[in-house]
Design an enzyme around this catalytic site. Structure first.
Site, PDB file in Angstrom:
ATOM      1  N   SER A 189       0.843  -1.199   0.000  1.00  0.00           N
ATOM      2  CA  SER A 189       0.000   0.000   0.000  1.00  0.00           C
ATOM      3  C   SER A 189       0.877   1.247   0.000  1.00  0.00           C
ATOM      4  O   SER A 189       1.731   1.410  -0.868  1.00  0.00           O
ATOM      5  CB  SER A 189      -0.961  -0.047   1.187  1.00  0.00           C
ATOM      6  OG  SER A 189      -1.953   0.924   1.095  1.00  0.00           O
ATOM      7  N   ASP A 343      -9.418  -3.510  -6.588  1.00  0.00           N
ATOM      8  CA  ASP A 343      -8.666  -2.498  -5.854  1.00  0.00           C
ATOM      9  C   ASP A 343      -8.618  -1.228  -6.690  1.00  0.00           C
ATOM     10  O   ASP A 343      -8.276  -1.279  -7.883  1.00  0.00           O
ATOM     11  CB  ASP A 343      -7.246  -3.018  -5.586  1.00  0.00           C
ATOM     12  CG  ASP A 343      -6.370  -2.044  -4.805  1.00  0.00           C
ATOM     13  OD1 ASP A 343      -6.883  -1.009  -4.337  1.00  0.00           O
ATOM     14  OD2 ASP A 343      -5.162  -2.322  -4.675  1.00  0.00           O
ATOM     15  N   HIS A 373      -7.629  -4.754  -1.844  1.00  0.00           N
ATOM     16  CA  HIS A 373      -6.596  -4.030  -1.118  1.00  0.00           C
ATOM     17  C   HIS A 373      -6.525  -4.498   0.338  1.00  0.00           C
ATOM     18  O   HIS A 373      -7.531  -4.499   1.046  1.00  0.00           O
ATOM     19  CB  HIS A 373      -6.872  -2.525  -1.162  1.00  0.00           C
ATOM     20  CG  HIS A 373      -5.682  -1.689  -0.833  1.00  0.00           C
ATOM     21  ND1 HIS A 373      -4.758  -1.330  -1.784  1.00  0.00           N
ATOM     22  CD2 HIS A 373      -5.238  -1.166   0.333  1.00  0.00           C
ATOM     23  CE1 HIS A 373      -3.804  -0.607  -1.214  1.00  0.00           C
ATOM     24  NE2 HIS A 373      -4.067  -0.503   0.079  1.00  0.00           N
TER      25      HIS A 373
END
Length: 404
Positions: A189, A343, A373
Site C-alpha cells: 500500500s 482495488d 486491497h
C-alpha cells in the site's frame, strides 16, 4: 462518557475475539460463509472503527490517527522460537531485525520492509507477523522500519526515514550476515509507495551497492487521474473505497479536504502537466481486458489555477512515484509488482508496469483476480479473516525472493 466507554469496549471485545482466532488455528468460520461475505463483514467492522475514530476525534477525546494506531497495536504477535528478533536503530530510525536461528555458511538475502498505513498509522508491531513470515519462509534477514508518522511528523519525514534506513542497511549489510548485493526493499500500500520512492532515490548513488530488487504490493503511485478504470469499477469495493483513498492521501500531505471534489474532476492538473503526464497516466495504457467491467471515459474539467497551486505536493515523485522522469525509471532494479482486480489502485500498478517494461526493466507481475486491497496483510492474521488471494500473493512473493 459512559456511552463512549461502552463503544470502545465493544470494539475491544471484537478485537479480543479476533485475537482468539490468532492463537487457536483450529477455530473455523461457520460453513457457508463465502470469501465475498467475509470481506463485507470485515468492511462493516472497519467502517465502524473508522466512524468511531472520527467521532472521538471530533469530540476531542483522542485523535483519529492515534485511535487507529492503538487498534493496530492490539494485533498480538505469535511466539516463534525459530527466529532471533532484536530492536535497533539505523542512524536515527528505529528498526526491528528478524534473523533465522539456523546456521548459514554464506551470507543471506536481506529484505527491508516498509509498512503500509498512509504515513499516519501502522507500526513494527502491526506488521510483526508479516515480517516473521518472510523471514521464516525465505531464510532471509528481514528489517522492518519504524518510520515517523504524520501528522506529528509531516510528509516527507516518512520517506526520509525509509531512505535513511535503506542507505544504512546497504552500507552495513555484512554486519547483519547479509550479502550487500542481495538486498531487496518491499512494502504494501503506502509502504509500496515508499518502496518505489526509495528505489528511485537510490538509482544515482554510486557510493552504495545496487538494490537487488523492489517488491511493490498494491502501491499508490499517482494522484493525476483518479478516474482510471479501476477507480470507477472498484469505487465501492472494500476495503479501500475511492473517496477514502483521496481523503487519506490529502491528510498525509496535509492538504485541505475541501479540494476533494476538484481533484476527482482533475481540476488540480494544469495544462502543462496534463500534456507531460498523459504519456504515463492514461486509460489508453491500460489493457483492454481491464476496461470491460463498467468503465466509461471521463471528461476532464478545466484546471483551476488556485487548486493547481494548492495541490502542488501531490505531483512530487516521492508521493506519486509514477511521475518520475524517464532517466530515473530506466535505472530501477528488477521489480515484483502485485495488483488486485478489486482495488482502486490496480491501474496505478498496471501503468507502472508498462513504464518499467518500456525501459527494459524486468518485471514479475502477480495479478490476484479475486484480490482486494489489504488481502496480504490479512493473510498472516486470523484464519477467520484470511482470503485465498492473500495466501496466493504471499506464496508468489516467497517464490520470487528465493530466486534472488
Amino acid at each position: 462518557m459512559g456511552i463512549l466507554l461502552a463503544i470502545f469496549l465493544a470494539v475491544l471485545a471484537g478485537i479480543v475475539a479476533i485475537a482468539f482466532y490468532y492463537e487457536h488455528p483450529k477455530a473455523e468460520i461457520p460453513h457457508g460463509i463465502s470469501e465475498r461475505q467475509k470481506l463485507y463483514v470485515l468492511h462493516y467492522f472497519m467502517n465502524f472503527g473508522l466512524g468511531l475514530a472520527t467521532f472521538l476525534d471530533k469530540v476531542g477525546i483522542i485523535s483519529e490517527a492515534h485511535f487507529l494506531r492503538a487498534l493496530m497495536e492490539t494485533i498480538p504477535p505469535l511466539k516463534d522460537a525459530r527466529l532471533l528478533i532484536k530492536d535497533s536503530r539505523f542512524e536515527r530510525v528505529k528498526v526491528r531485525i528478524y534473523q533465522p536461528k539456523t546456521s548459514n555458511n554464506s551470507q543471506r538475502r536481506g529484505m527491508l520492509y516498509f509498512h503500509g498505513g498512509v504515513g499516519r498509522f501502522g507500526s513494527i508491531r502491526a506488521y510483526e507477523r508479516t515480517c516473521r513470515y518472510f523471514c521464516r519462509k525465505t531464510n532471509s534477514v528481514v528489517v522492518c522500519v519504524e518510520y515517523r508518522l504524520a501528522p506529528e511528523h509531516p510528509f516527507p519525514a516518512q520517506f526520509e526515514d525509509c531512505l535513511t534506513a535503506a542507505v544504512h542497511f546497504l552500507r552495513t549489510a555484512q554486519d547483519h550476515g547479509v550479502d550487500p548485493s542481495r538486498v531487496v526493499i518491499c512494502g504494501d500500500s503506502s509502504g509500496g509507495t515508499l518502496t518505489a520512492a526509495v528505489a528511485q532515490a537510490l538509482v544515482n548513488r554510486r557510493d552504495l551497492p545496487k538494490l537487488r530488487a523492489q517488491i511493490l504490493i498494491y502501491p499508490f503511485l499517482q494522484c493525476v487521474d483518479l478516474n482510471l478504470p479501476s477507480y470507477q469499477q472498484n469505487k465501492g469495493v472494500p476495503i479501500l473505497l475511492k473517496e477514502r483513498t483521496l481523503v487519506l492521501g490529502l491528510k498525509y500531505v496535509n492538504l485541505d479536504l475541501g479540494i476533494t471534489k476538484e481533484v476527482f474532476k482533475g481540476c488540480h492538473v494544469s495544462e502543462d502537466r496534463r500534456l507531460k503526464y498523459q504519456k504515463w497516466v492514461s486509460p489508453d495504457n491500460i489493457p483492454h481486458e481491464f476496461k470491460t467491467r463498467g468503465y466509461k471515459p471521463s471528461p476532464k474539467s478545466l484546471p483551476s489555477k488556485k487548486i493547481c497551486e494548492v495541490a502542488e505536493p501531490v505531483f512530487d515523485p516521492v508521493f506519486s512515484p509514477l511521475l518520475a522522469e524517464d532517466s530515473v525509471i530506466a535505472q530501477l532494479p528488477e521489480t515484483f509488482l502485485l495488483t488486485c482486480e478489486f482495488d482502486v489502485l490496480r491501474d496505478d500498478g498496471l501503468l507502472y508496469k508498462k513504464r518499467l517494461e518500456d525501459h527494459g526493466i524486468k518485471v514479475t507481475w502477480c495479478h490476484l483476480e479475486e484480490g482486494f486491497h489489504g488481502t496480504l496483510f490479512l493473510a498472516v492474521l486470523a484464519k477467520a479473516i484470511r482470503f485465498r488471494s492473500g495466501t496466493k500473493g504471499l506464496e508468489k512473493i516467497v517464490n520470487f525472493l528465493r530466486l534472488m
